[in-house]
Scaffold this active site. Structure first.
Site, PDB file in Angstrom:
ATOM      1  N   SER A   1       0.823  -1.212   0.000  1.00 10.49           N
ATOM      2  CA  SER A   1       0.000   0.000   0.000  1.00 10.49           C
ATOM      3  C   SER A   1       0.858   1.263   0.000  1.00 10.49           C
ATOM      4  CB  SER A   1      -0.911   0.033   1.232  1.00 10.49           C
ATOM      5  OG  SER A   1      -1.757  -1.092   1.273  1.00 10.49           O
TER       6      SER A   1
HETATM    7  N1  SAH Z   1      -1.096  -4.756   4.092  1.00 10.13           N
HETATM    8  C1  SAH Z   1      -0.403  -4.990   2.839  1.00 10.13           C
HETATM    9  C2  SAH Z   1      -1.236  -4.571   1.640  1.00 10.13           C
HETATM   10  C3  SAH Z   1      -1.350  -5.731   0.695  1.00 10.13           C
HETATM   11  S1  SAH Z   1      -2.477  -5.583  -0.645  1.00 10.13           S
HETATM   12  C4  SAH Z   1       0.956  -4.323   2.850  1.00 10.13           C
HETATM   13  O1  SAH Z   1       1.267  -3.572   3.778  1.00 10.13           O
HETATM   14  O2  SAH Z   1       1.751  -4.573   1.957  1.00 10.13           O
HETATM   15  C5  SAH Z   1      -3.820  -6.610  -0.066  1.00 10.13           C
HETATM   16  C6  SAH Z   1      -3.511  -8.047   0.283  1.00 10.13           C
HETATM   17  O3  SAH Z   1      -4.737  -8.679   0.636  1.00 10.13           O
HETATM   18  C7  SAH Z   1      -2.929  -8.896  -0.857  1.00 10.13           C
HETATM   19  O4  SAH Z   1      -1.729  -9.479  -0.440  1.00 10.13           O
HETATM   20  C8  SAH Z   1      -3.994  -9.962  -1.116  1.00 10.13           C
HETATM   21  O5  SAH Z   1      -3.461 -11.211  -1.495  1.00 10.13           O
HETATM   22  C9  SAH Z   1      -4.679 -10.025   0.235  1.00 10.13           C
HETATM   23  N2  SAH Z   1      -6.049 -10.560   0.200  1.00 10.13           N
HETATM   24  C10 SAH Z   1      -6.993 -10.413  -0.758  1.00 10.13           C
HETATM   25  N3  SAH Z   1      -8.127 -11.052  -0.410  1.00 10.13           N
HETATM   26  C11 SAH Z   1      -7.900 -11.618   0.817  1.00 10.13           C
HETATM   27  C12 SAH Z   1      -8.691 -12.417   1.701  1.00 10.13           C
HETATM   28  N4  SAH Z   1      -9.933 -12.776   1.428  1.00 10.13           N
HETATM   29  N5  SAH Z   1      -8.122 -12.809   2.868  1.00 10.13           N
HETATM   30  C13 SAH Z   1      -6.837 -12.468   3.196  1.00 10.13           C
HETATM   31  N6  SAH Z   1      -6.052 -11.714   2.391  1.00 10.13           N
HETATM   32  C14 SAH Z   1      -6.573 -11.301   1.211  1.00 10.13           C
END
Ligand code: SAH
Length: 213
Positions: A64
């Site tokens: 993010s």
């Molecule tokens: N908090 C992260 C942002 C990652 S983007 C950071 O600091 O880098 C969002 C993430 O959510 C992705 O890795 C994606 O694989 C995950 N995601 C999507 N759907 C999900 C679900 N149902 N349960 C858990 N994770 C999920």
């Protein structure tokens, strides 16, 4: 795994930029200044690490944007020792920020490869969460519920009921809701059945996917 004065200088600059954009919580800015974000990206993309933008981390996922991380963290009002559930671990950067603030972090990621990679990486840099699991974040992590705070870092089409159920009374749930763009939403649990809702404008996230595994 180098973290030198040049990286530190760039981080300071990033924290200053976030303050200008409206982030006020000094502890959040301090976390941004301390955590080596460049190590969360592949080394060839190091130059992008301290710009205020989201960045791909493979498998169609992103780390993010720093402003978004700071904004969501500020809304959570993290206090030391609190139990926080994060849905969507991704690169682990947001989890590291929460841990830096003294929270006990419980985090869940649905992509297995990313889960393995991030799990090893966070251990290596000394930012292991209290509990890290692979699975469907729509369900939360019931075993360790309730949580003081819950943060969702992917765009949710709706607010999952199980996450609301796993929030303590008085707790805060921060979640981007809707299709592109999402509305940053804060739910405060006032009572067993009563939730207060606040909206904080538009953000863009990769989608929170229903688990097909
Ligand atoms: N908090 C992260 C942002 C990652 S983007 C950071 O600091 O880098 C969002 C993430 O959510 C992705 O890795 C994606 O694989 C995950 N995601 C999507 N759907 C999900 C679900 N149902 N349960 C858990 N994770 C999920």
């Amino acid at each position: 795994m180098e973290d030198n004065y040049r990286h530190q200088g760039k981080r300071k600059g990033l924290a200053e930029k976030l303050a200008l954009k409206g982030i006020k919580d000094q502890r959040v800015l301090e976390a941004i200044k301390s955590i080596p974000r460049h190590l969360f990206l592949d080394s060839s993309f190091e130059d992008h690490a301290y710009q205020d933008k989201a960045f791909p981390i493979g498998k169609g996922q992103t780390i993010s944007q720093p402003y978004t991380v700071a904004f969501q963290t500020e809304l959570l009002q993290v206090k030391k020792g609190e139990k926080i559930l994060e849905v969507g671990t991704g690169s682990g950067y947001q989890a590291a920020v929460l841990k830096h603030l003294g929270a006990k972090v419980y985090t869940i990621e649905r992509q297995h490869q990313l889960y393995k990679k991030t799990s090893q990486f966070l251990k290596k840099i000394g930012y292991s969460p209290k509990y890290f699991t692979f699975g469907d974040g729509y369900k939360g992590i019931k075993t360790y519920a309730p949580y003081d705070k819950i943060i969702v870092t992917a765009g949710a089409p709706y607010i999952p009921k199980s996450l609301m159920a796993q929030l303590k009374i008085g707790g805060r749930l921060v979640i981007p809701v809707g299709e592109d763009p999402q509305i940053m939403t804060l739910l405060i649990r006032k009572d067993v059945k009563k939730f207060e809702k606040h909206n904080f404008g538009e953000f863009r996230f990769v989608p929170l996917l229903e688990n097909k595994n």
